[in-house]
Design a protein around this motif. Structure first.
Motif, PDB file in Angstrom:
ATOM      1  N   SER A   1      -6.337  11.196  -2.634  1.00  0.00           N
ATOM      2  CA  SER A   1      -7.495  10.306  -2.808  1.00  0.00           C
ATOM      3  C   SER A   1      -8.807  11.045  -2.663  1.00  0.00           C
ATOM      4  CB  SER A   1      -7.420   9.153  -1.798  1.00  0.00           C
ATOM      5  OG  SER A   1      -6.278   8.369  -2.033  1.00  0.00           O
TER       6      SER A   1
ATOM      7  N   LEU B   1       3.457   2.830  -5.288  1.00  0.00           N
ATOM      8  CA  LEU B   1       2.634   3.078  -6.479  1.00  0.00           C
ATOM      9  C   LEU B   1       3.480   2.769  -7.705  1.00  0.00           C
ATOM     10  CD1 LEU B   1       1.010   6.475  -5.488  1.00  0.00           C
ATOM     11  CD2 LEU B   1      -0.047   4.217  -5.408  1.00  0.00           C
TER      12      LEU B   1
ATOM     13  N   TYR C   1      -9.459  12.980  -5.819  1.00  0.00           N
ATOM     14  CA  TYR C   1      -9.783  12.109  -6.968  1.00  0.00           C
ATOM     15  C   TYR C   1     -11.224  11.624  -6.891  1.00  0.00           C
ATOM     16  CZ  TYR C   1      -9.206   8.435 -10.462  1.00  0.00           C
ATOM     17  OH  TYR C   1      -9.332   7.643 -11.574  1.00  0.00           O
ATOM     18  N   GLU C   2     -11.630  11.240  -5.644  1.00  0.00           N
ATOM     19  CA  GLU C   2     -13.013  10.771  -5.494  1.00  0.00           C
ATOM     20  C   GLU C   2     -14.012  11.884  -5.797  1.00  0.00           C
ATOM     21  OE1 GLU C   2     -13.092   9.265  -1.544  1.00  0.00           O
ATOM     22  OE2 GLU C   2     -11.836   7.528  -2.000  1.00  0.00           O
TER      23      GLU C   2
ATOM     24  N   THR D   1      -3.993   8.374  -4.741  1.00  0.00           N
ATOM     25  CA  THR D   1      -4.604   7.505  -5.757  1.00  0.00           C
ATOM     26  C   THR D   1      -3.979   7.795  -7.109  1.00  0.00           C
ATOM     27  OG1 THR D   1      -6.692   7.484  -4.551  1.00  0.00           O
ATOM     28  CG2 THR D   1      -6.756   6.823  -6.896  1.00  0.00           C
TER      29      THR D   1
ATOM     30  N   CYS E   1     -11.977  10.050 -15.117  1.00  0.00           N
ATOM     31  CA  CYS E   1     -10.712  10.666 -14.719  1.00  0.00           C
ATOM     32  C   CYS E   1     -10.628  12.038 -15.358  1.00  0.00           C
ATOM     33  CB  CYS E   1      -9.550   9.779 -15.169  1.00  0.00           C
ATOM     34  SG  CYS E   1      -7.935  10.553 -14.957  1.00  0.00           S
TER      35      CYS E   1
ATOM     36  N   SER F   1      -3.388   9.251   2.010  1.00  0.00           N
ATOM     37  CA  SER F   1      -3.680   8.350   0.882  1.00  0.00           C
ATOM     38  C   SER F   1      -3.517   9.071  -0.461  1.00  0.00           C
ATOM     39  CB  SER F   1      -5.110   7.819   0.998  1.00  0.00           C
ATOM     40  OG  SER F   1      -5.407   7.006  -0.106  1.00  0.00           O
TER      41      SER F   1
ATOM     42  N   CYS G   1      -4.385   7.084 -11.282  1.00  0.00           N
ATOM     43  CA  CYS G   1      -5.291   6.599 -12.335  1.00  0.00           C
ATOM     44  C   CYS G   1      -4.614   5.451 -13.069  1.00  0.00           C
ATOM     45  CB  CYS G   1      -5.619   7.729 -13.311  1.00  0.00           C
ATOM     46  SG  CYS G   1      -6.596   7.179 -14.737  1.00  0.00           S
TER      47      CYS G   1
ATOM     48  N   ARG H   1       0.795  -1.209   0.000  1.00  0.00           N
ATOM     49  CA  ARG H   1       0.000   0.000   0.000  1.00  0.00           C
ATOM     50  C   ARG H   1       0.834   1.269   0.000  1.00  0.00           C
ATOM     51  NH1 ARG H   1      -0.710   2.248   5.160  1.00  0.00           N
ATOM     52  NH2 ARG H   1       0.251   1.061   6.839  1.00  0.00           N
TER      53      ARG H   1
END
Length: 1241
Positions: free
Chosen positions: A1216, A1182, A1219-1220, A1205, A1229, A1203, A1207, A1179
């Motif tokens: 994160s 990346l 992005y959400e 994220t 995206c 966190s 794509c 985790r």
């Protein structure tokens, strides 16, 4: 001019005045105390009228013919009706001298020795006006506006119709020259115009005045203008009375005769026209002809003289035994009545003879006795020569014109040799009086005919030669010749005909006939002579043999055609007779005398007018044609025939195989069709063909005589030509009869030709059936397709064998054209043409069938997917189009499409779309880079496009902030983006990205967030750029206000390097890398904050799959205390690793790898081993899993609790939470637009 006495009567008393009834039927005579009424036709006295007690001095008739008036020495005026009844009587204080009716209002003016009275039928009383002298005569103008009075004291008074004096004319003689008679000219103003502008000395004038008939309104306008110009210096009197026009605008001419023996002319304004004309007698009366062209004047010379309207004396009308007190002209006629002191009343008819001359198309004639008009008979142009004397004789020849006047002869010549020139000038003047019967002019001589004698005079008047004839000369004519040697044709009363040359004393006798000569003419070649004798017989002789060739009756004049030797015409008995050669005479009606014949024009003199009559020469032409004399017929036709006659001549000559004449005739009617035929025949004759039957057959076929042509073709052995003729004419039955055989091949050929004909006459269905019968399937299919007959096409296609490929392909073509792709597919399958079938599916966009066919036959993959991709691109389905291009292997085309779309997006300021397209382009280039030959180029493009995509993605927010007033972005985000762009734009600036907008945004947000130093730098940079006017004030104000801020940046904004923990300045000269360790920063693709990620590389020998498997092991690690310490100061809050604790490398091997020597100039990446990989948590790592030939990129998060994220499609990093939120907003995206529900990476 001569006067013929019609009737005469004599009364006992002096005849003082006369008046005609306006219709001319009656004559009112004032004789003694009575009025005598005569019938003008025979001089019968109808009725005497008694009413006056003393001598009647004057009488006048009203213009409407309803009444007349008489005035007497008994001081009374009596009004009489046309029925000879007295209805009114009124008186003056003295004897009545003259009376006159207004021609318009019928107002009566009566003048006595002392006053003037005006009476009209609607007035009860007579208005009278005093006169300073005895009134002797009076006259009204044509329009009835003014009345002229002649006084005994030599004064002429012009008054308006109310009796008020407007003009006073005082004659030089005064009371010694009493005015005894006056009269206004009743002619039109155009005639007066001619009189007013005449040239004083006509002999020296160059005459070039062309004239034609002019409408009456124009005549009046021209005349008024002339009058106004002539009188503009005259004073103008104002008069408020109604209907009183300005005197200067009139051109009425007043003739005045006084006992000073003078005749004068005046305008209405009182201005004299010309000079006084001396009369040598005392005039008692003056009177105009109805049209004003002549004047009658009588008086103490005991005769009536005829004058022109200009005052030129022409001659005497009749000798009398006493003074002539009155003379009048019968209305609208040439009859004159004279009243004398001894009571004689004489009634004369004046006969004006025609004086004229003719040469070819020029005709000269006398007009108004003193003028000569030369008329061009072809162009109808005319010129007038004003001689101002009586014209006695006229002669014209070529460019010469001779005019005989009473005391001289004038010779004129044309200015130039031009046949259309009409300008004459005086050449010579012979100032001698001559008496002659006939006058002829030549180039250098004039010929005078005096009974039996001919005299030849030079232009200086010297007699050069003289000829004495045996008999009276009846006819003389110039027949041409060199100048000074012209020939004359002379006819005598004894029948002798001579030819005389003006330079030769001896006359040549051509022939002598028994009857007197009346008219003569010689043919153009001087071979034939035509004579008209006193018995009206036209005789034609051969000059050389003296033989009488023929004679024709009923002739009064004759003329040869000057352009054709064998043609002449003669007139007589109301008919025109045209004779060609020895053929019978052709007649047509004609009034007058023939005097010339030139080509198709016949010059005819009728009464006093000459006219050119166009006469078609059809009759003589047909006479020659009947005898097959084609060349002679052509010569006649050239003189003038109709187009129909020309065509008939051409046809006759063609049938007679006289091709030269036929060609000329067809050229005349412009018939190119027959000219082409003649040319083709002539070419064939040059090649040696001599078969006249074949030539005639071609002629017959052109003329529509097909059966005769077929017979001649067969006779000449060319049956094939007859067959071709019949088939071309659609005469198929005749063709079959002509063939007379059952040869299937010939029959089939005829059927095909018949089908062609049916097609041409718009019978397509019959043509299709015939073509099918003849085996001409292609033509049948073409007609069916053109008319949209699908059923017939289906029938033909199913009946055809699959080997007949061409007609089946035509069927398929028309099925496609007629929107029946199913039948087209069926046809292609029948002949096994799969490629055409694929094209059909593509053209009709039936993609499913095309894909199915492509699965079975992979060789058609390109033919399917390339058009499919183009179709998708045209419908804005670019992602699908790219996939289709990939499937077809057309990466280059995919790239070109995307490049164009990207360029358009940048130009249209759609920077978000531009970023997306550039990302797609980069991925496209990465796919192409798998080809080793293009790897290096495509990888370079990949990195370039990736960089551009990041720039445009960031600049999208800057552009919206600057251009759109209500766009919302956090100041920190705009600050980070503008810094990111500023550090990225170290070299060239991409199209569409504005440094001004970027620096402007950075300056404003830096100032707002406390980065004053950076804001000052941004404002300074802006000063060196071209700033839009809308930002000018804001930037100038910001540049001033930033100077009041501290010269440092807020420490909270300073970015931290997560590898070496170095605080980096806000303005980094190295770009988006750490100034210490050169580690590239990793930015969030939404807020553009520096993410807590450090990129690392794998040791050599470790593959990507092994690295992932090691990371996924997640080896357990000892839990340790948090070694980070939070330090808070006034301006910053930092996290620091406590170095006093145990060695970092023992607990986290990756952290140990982050050590870096301070101040290194080269970037040294973090390289990890297998053990370090095993120590990592999945985790915390990346991975950007790039497709080959790129290597994967690995990133370690140093703050696992925050966190991040990534794509899976574009490998862009986001917080994160951001992005959400973006996914909820856009359902995809924000960078690569990969949808949430899309399973593919």
């Amino acid at each position: 001019m001569r006067a013929v006495l019609t009737w005469r009567d004599k009364v006992e008393q002096c005849v003082y005045d006369l008046a005609f009834k306006p219709d001319g039927a009656q004559l009112i005579v004032a004789a003694g105390s009575r009025l005598l009424v005569y019938d003008t036709s025979d001089g019968t006295l109808l009725q005497p009228l008694k009413g006056h007690k003393d001598t009647v001095y004057c009488v006048a008739y009203a213009k409407d013919g309803k009444r007349f008036a008489s005035g007497s020495a008994d001081k009374s005026v009596i009004i009489w009706t046309s029925k000879l009844e007295g209805i009114l009587k009124y008186t003056h204080n003295d004897s009545i001298q003259c009376v006159s009716y207004n021609p318009v209002t019928h107002q009566l003016a009566s003048c006595s020795s002392s006053d003037i009275g005006l009476w009209s039928p609607e007035q009860k009383s007579v208005s009278k006006h005093k006169s300073s002298s005895k009134i002797t005569c009076c006259s009204w103008t044509n329009d009835g506006q003014y009345l002229a009075l002649g006084m005994f004291n030599g004064v002429v008074s012009i008054r308006n119709k109310n009796g008020e004096e407007k003009v006073k004319i005082e004659r030089p003689g005064g009371s010694l020259s009493p005015i005894w008679s006056i009269s206004w000219n009743p002619s039109s103003r155009w005639e007066n115009f001619w009189m007013n502008i005449e040239i004083e000395d006509s002999e020296e004038a160059i005459v070039s005045s062309y004239f034609q008939e002019i409408p009456s309104t124009l005549k009046s306008a021209v005349y008024s203008s002339q009058g106004s110009g002539a009188e503009e210096d005259e004073p103008e009197e104002e008069d408020d009375s109604a209907g009183d026009d300005s005197l200067e605008e009139r051109n009425d001419i007043l003739a005045v005769a006084d006992w000073g023996q003078k005749l004068s002319f005046y305008q209405l304004s009182g201005k004299q026209i010309g000079k006084d004309h001396s009369l040598n007698f005392d005039p008692c009366c003056i009177s105009y002809f109805t049209k004003g062209e002549y004047i009658l004047l009588g008086g103490s010379d005991k005769q009536v003289s005829l004058f022109t309207k200009d005052g030129v004396r022409l001659g005497a009308v009749g000798e009398q035994t006493s003074w002539v007190w009155t003379c009048k002209v019968k209305p609208d006629s040439n009859y004159v009545v004279v009243g004398c002191q001894d009571g004689t009343i004489s009634f004369y008819q004046l006969i004006f003879s025609t004086v004229h001359g003719l040469y070819k198309d020029r005709y000269a004639y006398r007009d108004s006795m003193t003028d000569v008009i030369v008329q061009h008979l072809i162009t109808e142009q005319k010129v007038r020569i004003k001689c101002k004397e009586l014209v006695k004789k006229i002669a014209i020849y070529k460019n010469r014109l001779a005019i005989q006047l009473p005391e001289k002869i004038l010779i004129y010549e044309l200015y130039s040799e031009d046949s259309l020139d009409m300008r004459y000038r005086v050449k010579e003047k012979i100032a001698r009086k001559f008496e002659c019967n006939l006058l002829v002019v030549c180039a250098d001589h004039i010929i005078l005919c005096q009974e039996r004698r001919l005299q030849c005079l030079s232009f200086s008047g010297e007699k050069e030669r003289e000829w004495q004839m045996e008999s009276l000369i009846r006819y003389i004519k110039v027949i041409g010749g060199p100048p000074g040697r012209e020939g004359l044709l002379v006819g005598l009363k004894n029948g002798q005909i001579l030819k005389i040359f003006v330079d030769n004393l001896f006359a040549i006798v051509l022939l002598k006939q028994a009857t007197a000569v009346r008219c003569l003419d010689m043919s153009a070649s001087r071979n034939k002579l035509a004579v008209v004798d006193e018995n009206d017989m036209c005789l034609v002789y051969d000059i050389h043999t003296k033989e009488l060739l023929f004679q024709e009756p009923n002739a009064n004049s004759v003329a040869w055609n000057t352009q054709c030797e064998d043609m002449l015409c003669f007139s007589g008995g109301g008919y025109l007779n045209i004779k060609a050669s020895t053929f019978p005479v052709h007649q047509q009606k004609l009034q007058g005398f023939v005097v010339g014949y030139n080509g198709s024009k016949i010059f005819c003199l009728h009464v006093f007018s000459m006219s050119a009559v166009e006469v078609p020469q059809s009759a003589p032409m047909y006479q020659y044609l009947d005898r097959k004399m084609f060349r002679e017929a052509y010569q006649i036709a050239c003189l003038g025939v109709t187009d129909t006659d020309w065509r008939e001549l051409a046809m006759e000559a063609l049938e007679g195989l006289e091709f030269e004449t036929a060609k000329k005739a067809f050229t005349r009617v412009q018939d190119l069709r027959y000219l082409e035929l003649i040319n083709s025949i002539e070419e064939r004759k040059k090649r040696g063909e001599t078969n006249n039957d074949l030539f005639l057959a071609d002629v017959f076929s052109y003329q529509g005589k097909f059966h005769e042509a077929a017979k001649l073709y067969k006779k000449s052995g060319h049956e094939n030509l007859a067959l071709d003729m019949y088939t071309e004419l659609r005469m198929f039955e005749y063709a079959k009869d002509f063939l007379g055989s059952e040869d299937p091949k010939e029959t089939k050929m005829l059927i095909a030709k018949q089908a062609d004909w049916a097609r041409n006459i718009n019978e397509p269905k019959a043509a299709v059936e015939m073509y099918i019968s003849a085996g001409e399937h292609c033509k049948a299919i073409e007609i069916s397709g053109d008319h949209g007959w699908v059923d017939m096409l289906i029938d033909i296609a199913r009946k055809l064998d699959k080997a007949e490929r061409e007609p089946l392909l035509m069927c398929a073509h028309f099925f496609k054209k007629l929107d029946n792709p199913g039948y087209a597919a069926e046809t292609y399958l029948k002949i096994g043409d799969l490629k055409s079938l694929v094209q059909l599916h593509v053209e009709t966009q039936r993609w499913d069938e095309a894909f199915a066919l492509g699965e079975k036959h992979p060789e058609f993959k390109d033919d399917i997917y390339v058009p499919y991709a183009q179709w998708l691109a045209e419908n804005d389905r670019f992602e699908e189009a790219q996939k289709a291009f990939h499937k077809a292997g057309r990466q280059g085309e995919a790239v070109r499409v995307l490049e164009q779309l990207t360029h358009n997006a940048v130009v249209e300021s759609r920077f978000s779309d531009a970023a997306y397209y550039y990302w797609m382009l980069s991925m496209q280039c990465l796919d192409i880079a798998q080809d080793p030959a293009q790897k290096e180029v495509m990888l370079g493009k990949f990195h370039h496009f990736q960089h551009l995509a990041e720039l445009y993605h960031g600049y999208h927010a800057i552009h919206r902030y600057v251009e759109e007033p209500f766009s919302f972005h956090l100041p920190e985000t705009l600050f980070n983006i503008s810094r990111f762009l500023l550090h990225s734009l170290t070299k060239d600036t991409p199209l569409g990205i504005s440094k001004v907008n970027t620096l402007f945004t950075l300056a404003k947000q830096s100032k707002a967030l406390g980065a004053y130093k950076l804001a000052r730098h941004a404002y300074d940079k802006l000063q060196g750029l071209q700033i839009p006017a809308r930002f000018q004030k804001s930037i100038e104000l910001g540049s001033l206000t930033i100077r009041s801020k501290p010269f440092h940046d807020s420490e909270e904004l300073v970015p931290l390097c997560y590898r070496c923990s170095t605080n980096n300045p806000l303005l980094n000269n190295l770009g988006n890398v750490c100034i210490n360790c050169r580690q590239p920063f990793v930015f969030s693709a939404s807020s553009y904050e520096v993410l807590h990620l450090v990129e690392f590389c794998l040791e050599e020998g470790i593959t990507d799959e092994e690295a992932v498997s090691l990371i996924d092991l997640e080896a357990p690690r000892l839990k340790r205390e948090n070694k980070w310490q939070e330090i808070t100061s006034n301006n910053a809050q930092t996290l620091r690793l406590d170095e006093s604790m145990d060695s970092v490398g023992e607990d986290d091997p990756f952290t140990a790898k982050l050590s870096f020597e301070q101040g290194g100039s080269e970037f040294v990446p973090v390289v990890v081993s297998r053990s370090v990989l095993r120590s990592m948590s999945r985790r915390d790592v990346l991975i950007k899993r790039w497709p080959p030939p790129l290597q994967w990129q690995y990133f370690r998060s140093l703050l696992p609790d925050a966190s991040i994220t990534m794509c899976p499609s574009c490998f862009q990093m986001f917080h994160s939470e951001d992005y959400e939120l973006l996914l909820l907003q856009h359902t995809c995206c924000p960078y690569c637009r990969r949808r949430v529900d899309d399973p593919s990476p």
